[in-house]
Design a protein around this motif. Sequence first.
Motif, short mmCIF file in Angstrom:
data_model
loop_
_atom_site.label_atom_id
_atom_site.label_comp_id
_atom_site.label_asym_id
_atom_site.label_seq_id
_atom_site.Cartn_x
_atom_site.Cartn_y
_atom_site.Cartn_z
N LEU A 86 10.86 7.47 -58.53
CA LEU A 86 11.06 6.88 -59.86
C LEU A 86 9.76 6.80 -60.65
N ARG A 87 8.64 6.69 -59.96
CA ARG A 87 7.35 6.61 -60.65
C ARG A 87 6.90 7.96 -61.20
N PRO A 97 10.64 11.36 -67.47
CA PRO A 97 9.36 10.99 -66.84
C PRO A 97 9.12 9.49 -66.95
N CYS A 98 8.45 8.95 -65.95
CA CYS A 98 8.07 7.54 -65.95
C CYS A 98 6.99 7.33 -67.01
N VAL A 99 7.14 6.30 -67.83
CA VAL A 99 6.17 6.00 -68.88
C VAL A 99 5.67 4.56 -68.68
N ALA A 129 6.83 -0.20 -65.55
CA ALA A 129 7.59 0.87 -66.19
C ALA A 129 9.06 0.47 -66.20
N LEU A 130 9.74 0.83 -67.25
CA LEU A 130 11.18 0.66 -67.35
C LEU A 130 11.78 2.04 -67.08
N VAL A 131 12.51 2.14 -65.97
CA VAL A 131 13.07 3.43 -65.56
C VAL A 131 14.57 3.30 -65.37
N HIS A 147 6.87 -1.87 -60.82
CA HIS A 147 5.43 -1.68 -61.01
C HIS A 147 5.18 -0.19 -61.22
N ALA A 148 4.28 0.13 -62.12
CA ALA A 148 3.98 1.53 -62.41
C ALA A 148 3.23 2.19 -61.26
N ASP A 149 2.55 1.38 -60.48
CA ASP A 149 1.82 1.87 -59.31
C ASP A 149 2.39 1.20 -58.07
#
Length: 170
Positions: free
Chosen positions: A17-18, A26-28, A53-55, A83-85
């Motif tokens: 998902l990241r 794509p993850c933003v 990130a909102l995925v 979390h984005a990371d």
Amino acid sequence: MTAYEARPIAPSALKELRTTDDAGRPCVPHTAAEAGDPLRCCLRGGRAGERVALVSYAPLRRWAAETGARPGAYDEQGPVFIHADECEGPAPGRTGYPFSRAGAWRTVRRYTADGEIAGGRLLEIPADEERGCDEAFAEAFADPEVALVHVRAVEYGCFLFEVRPNRAGR
């Protein structure tokens, strides 16, 4: 101590998902301006300044891939914050159910081992949050056909977390 385990999104799914979400986008990542985003990776509210990130996430599709079920028309995807990371996941010793507060409304949606919906219920979380959620999950898993439960927020329909039964052999 809760009677059931709230399960976060699996680390392998988070890794995917990241990069690309379940809708193929794509993850933003962005930096959270405020606290409160319900993070499904670690099952806590986000903090201001964290990279999130909102995925789009398809929880039943991913569970079906793991188990061989065929969710058919029940395969839905929707927005979740992560979390984005990479993060450490839920804190050890965490108590209670995530994103639970007295007066909040949740749907407790039940699925069979074939990935078909087996009903659900609307739950207003009572003052004794743990007991209220435990009772809703016990009610769901009293049906031996129920293989998992998804808890969703009523306001936005967002997936919050998954619960599986405490049964031998499942």
